[in-house]
Motif scaffolding. Sequence first.
Motif, short mmCIF file in Angstrom:
data_model
loop_
_atom_site.label_atom_id
_atom_site.label_comp_id
_atom_site.label_asym_id
_atom_site.label_seq_id
_atom_site.Cartn_x
_atom_site.Cartn_y
_atom_site.Cartn_z
N HIS A 101 -0.34 13.23 -26.31
CA HIS A 101 0.10 12.43 -25.16
C HIS A 101 -0.57 11.07 -25.30
O HIS A 101 -1.78 11.00 -25.51
N VAL A 102 0.23 10.02 -25.16
CA VAL A 102 -0.28 8.66 -25.27
C VAL A 102 0.15 7.89 -24.04
O VAL A 102 1.26 8.09 -23.53
N ASP A 103 -0.72 7.00 -23.57
CA ASP A 103 -0.37 6.16 -22.44
C ASP A 103 0.80 5.26 -22.83
O ASP A 103 0.73 4.51 -23.82
N THR A 104 1.87 5.32 -22.06
CA THR A 104 3.08 4.54 -22.36
C THR A 104 2.79 3.04 -22.33
O THR A 104 3.33 2.29 -23.14
N GLY A 105 1.93 2.61 -21.43
CA GLY A 105 1.58 1.19 -21.36
C GLY A 105 0.97 0.68 -22.65
O GLY A 105 1.27 -0.44 -23.09
N GLU A 106 0.13 1.50 -23.29
CA GLU A 106 -0.46 1.10 -24.57
C GLU A 106 0.60 0.97 -25.65
O GLU A 106 0.56 0.06 -26.48
N LEU A 107 1.56 1.90 -25.63
CA LEU A 107 2.64 1.83 -26.62
C LEU A 107 3.52 0.61 -26.39
O LEU A 107 3.91 -0.08 -27.34
N ARG A 108 3.81 0.31 -25.14
CA ARG A 108 4.62 -0.88 -24.84
C ARG A 108 3.90 -2.16 -25.25
O ARG A 108 4.52 -3.09 -25.77
N LEU A 109 2.60 -2.22 -25.04
CA LEU A 109 1.81 -3.37 -25.45
C LEU A 109 1.88 -3.56 -26.97
O LEU A 109 2.09 -4.67 -27.47
N LEU A 145 4.27 -2.43 -28.98
CA LEU A 145 5.63 -2.81 -29.36
C LEU A 145 5.92 -4.27 -29.02
O LEU A 145 6.63 -4.95 -29.77
N ARG A 146 5.39 -4.77 -27.91
CA ARG A 146 5.55 -6.19 -27.58
C ARG A 146 4.95 -7.07 -28.67
O ARG A 146 5.53 -8.07 -29.08
N ALA A 147 3.78 -6.67 -29.16
CA ALA A 147 3.12 -7.43 -30.23
C ALA A 147 3.94 -7.39 -31.52
O ALA A 147 4.07 -8.40 -32.21
N THR A 148 4.52 -6.22 -31.84
CA THR A 148 5.34 -6.14 -33.06
C THR A 148 6.60 -6.99 -32.92
O THR A 148 7.01 -7.64 -33.88
N ASN A 149 7.18 -6.98 -31.73
CA ASN A 149 8.39 -7.78 -31.50
C ASN A 149 8.11 -9.28 -31.51
O ASN A 149 9.01 -10.07 -31.81
N ALA A 150 6.89 -9.67 -31.20
CA ALA A 150 6.53 -11.08 -31.29
C ALA A 150 6.50 -11.52 -32.75
O ALA A 150 6.83 -12.67 -33.06
N LEU A 151 6.13 -10.62 -33.65
CA LEU A 151 6.11 -10.94 -35.08
C LEU A 151 7.50 -10.85 -35.70
O LEU A 151 7.92 -11.72 -36.45
N VAL A 152 8.18 -9.74 -35.41
CA VAL A 152 9.52 -9.50 -35.95
C VAL A 152 10.36 -8.94 -34.81
O VAL A 152 10.23 -7.76 -34.45
N PRO A 153 11.22 -9.76 -34.21
CA PRO A 153 12.05 -9.27 -33.11
C PRO A 153 12.94 -8.11 -33.54
O PRO A 153 13.45 -8.08 -34.67
N ALA A 154 13.10 -7.13 -32.66
CA ALA A 154 13.98 -5.99 -32.94
C ALA A 154 15.37 -6.52 -33.26
O ALA A 154 15.87 -7.43 -32.61
N GLY A 155 15.97 -5.94 -34.28
CA GLY A 155 17.29 -6.37 -34.73
C GLY A 155 17.24 -7.48 -35.78
O GLY A 155 18.27 -7.82 -36.36
#
Length: 144
Positions: free
Chosen positions: A98-106, A108-118
């Motif tokens: 079980h992982v805190d969803t907020g940590e995962l969203r944080l 993923l936001r950082a990854t999308n800042a580097l390489v946007p989804a799509g």
Amino acid sequence: MSTVIEQPVQARLVAAAPQMSRITATLHYDPCDPFAVRMTFPAPATLDGVEVCWTFARELLTAGLDQPEGDGDVRVRPYGYGRTVMEFRAPEGTAVVHVDTGELRLFLRATNALVPAGREHLRLDLDEDLARLMGDDGQQDHTS
């Protein structure tokens, strides 16, 4: 030079006993491999006592925050308010965390800042990847 994101996350390892063990796992994202996310578990949290790293699609992690996703070795699904369940299946058994969803969203936001989804495909150098696979050292053969 590529920026690599590494983010520790608190995870609760679900065991047969009612108590869940807390572990610190690390999420990794490298824009050179733009479709993938890695999650590394420390040696004390594994059956064999060695660090274990799972690689799976960033898209799987993103989609699994809102609805159950995955039908292979890695499955992700929301669990109650603010938690996400991740299942890692291997021949030795299944690990459920079980992982805190907020940590995962944080993360993923950082990854999308580097390489946007799509836009991951824009980061790929297919000629270089093919040359590496073929063992080409960059030398051209000029023989006929």
